[in-house]
Enzyme design. Structure first.
Site, PDB file in Angstrom:
ATOM      1  N   CYS A 110     -36.748 -30.025 -33.248  1.00  0.00           N
ATOM      2  CA  CYS A 110     -36.786 -29.701 -31.823  1.00  0.00           C
ATOM      3  C   CYS A 110     -35.784 -28.576 -31.701  1.00  0.00           C
ATOM      4  CB  CYS A 110     -36.160 -30.930 -31.203  1.00  0.00           C
ATOM      5  SG  CYS A 110     -36.384 -30.699 -29.457  1.00  0.00           S
ATOM      6  N   HIS A 111     -34.775 -28.684 -31.158  1.00  0.00           N
ATOM      7  CA  HIS A 111     -33.806 -27.255 -30.938  1.00  0.00           C
ATOM      8  C   HIS A 111     -33.018 -27.141 -32.073  1.00  0.00           C
ATOM      9  CE1 HIS A 111     -34.957 -27.920 -26.625  1.00  0.00           C
ATOM     10  NE2 HIS A 111     -34.654 -26.736 -26.725  1.00  0.00           N
TER      11      HIS A 111
END
Length: 181
Positions: A110-111
């Protein structure tokens, strides 16, 4: 399998996307490995289900108390706030970078690649991530692609990345396969 292997999970004290911590954690345990939760502060880490508070998790050690030499791999869970906080902590960035320096496998979802950008380790690497990181990653010299899991062996270690919680099955499978080597 990960029998006898200890895997570090690096998180900020708050802002971890819970499923991006718990699913890889379970995958490591089910493969015979030992996960350990590392953070920037002692105590507990607050996870979230997107924007809603979820469970808390006991932190085993802080990034300034441990080294990559104590672990066989590193997992970086996502959530927006988690990697944003980690990349502002010198010890967390140094800890993440040390796995690359030691040639040990790293997995980020994800991030989480924000932390890797700050560590200066994404140049000349092929990665995927949450789509909003595309420009950040390409500006840091990475090649970004939109697929559920990316396994990059360009460099001294293996880097596994995924985009989002929907990709966790493929992410966990790649993690177990590549961390067991």
């Amino acid at each position: 399998m990960l029998q006898g292997k200890t895997i570090a999970f690096l998180v900020a004290p708050e802002g971890i996307e819970q499923v991006e911590l718990t699913e890889p954690w379970k995958a490591v345990e089910q493969a015979g490995g030992t996960p350990r939760l590392i953070s920037t502060q002692p105590g507990k880490a607050q996870a979230f289900n997107h924007l809603d508070k979820a469970d808390t998790f006991d932190i085993d050690a802080t990034a300034d108390q441990v080294s990559a030499g104590e672990f066989d791999g590193l997992v970086l869970p996502g959530g927006v706030a988690n990697p944003d906080n980690l990349r502002m902590d010198e010890n967390a960035v140094r800890f993440a970078r040390s796995f690359f320096d030691a040639g040990k496998p790293v997995a980020a979802i994800c991030h989480a690649p924000w932390t890797l950008i700050e560590a200066g380790v994404v140049g000349d690497r092929a990665l995927t991530s949450w789509p909003s990181l595309r420009t950040d990653l390409t500006n840091a010299g990475a090649s970004w692609t939109d697929q559920e899991v990316m396994v990059c062996t360009n460099g001294p270690n293996t880097l596994i990345t995924s985009r989002k919680p929907d990709d966790l099955k493929a992410f966990c499978q790649a993690l177990v396969e590549n961390f067991g080597g």
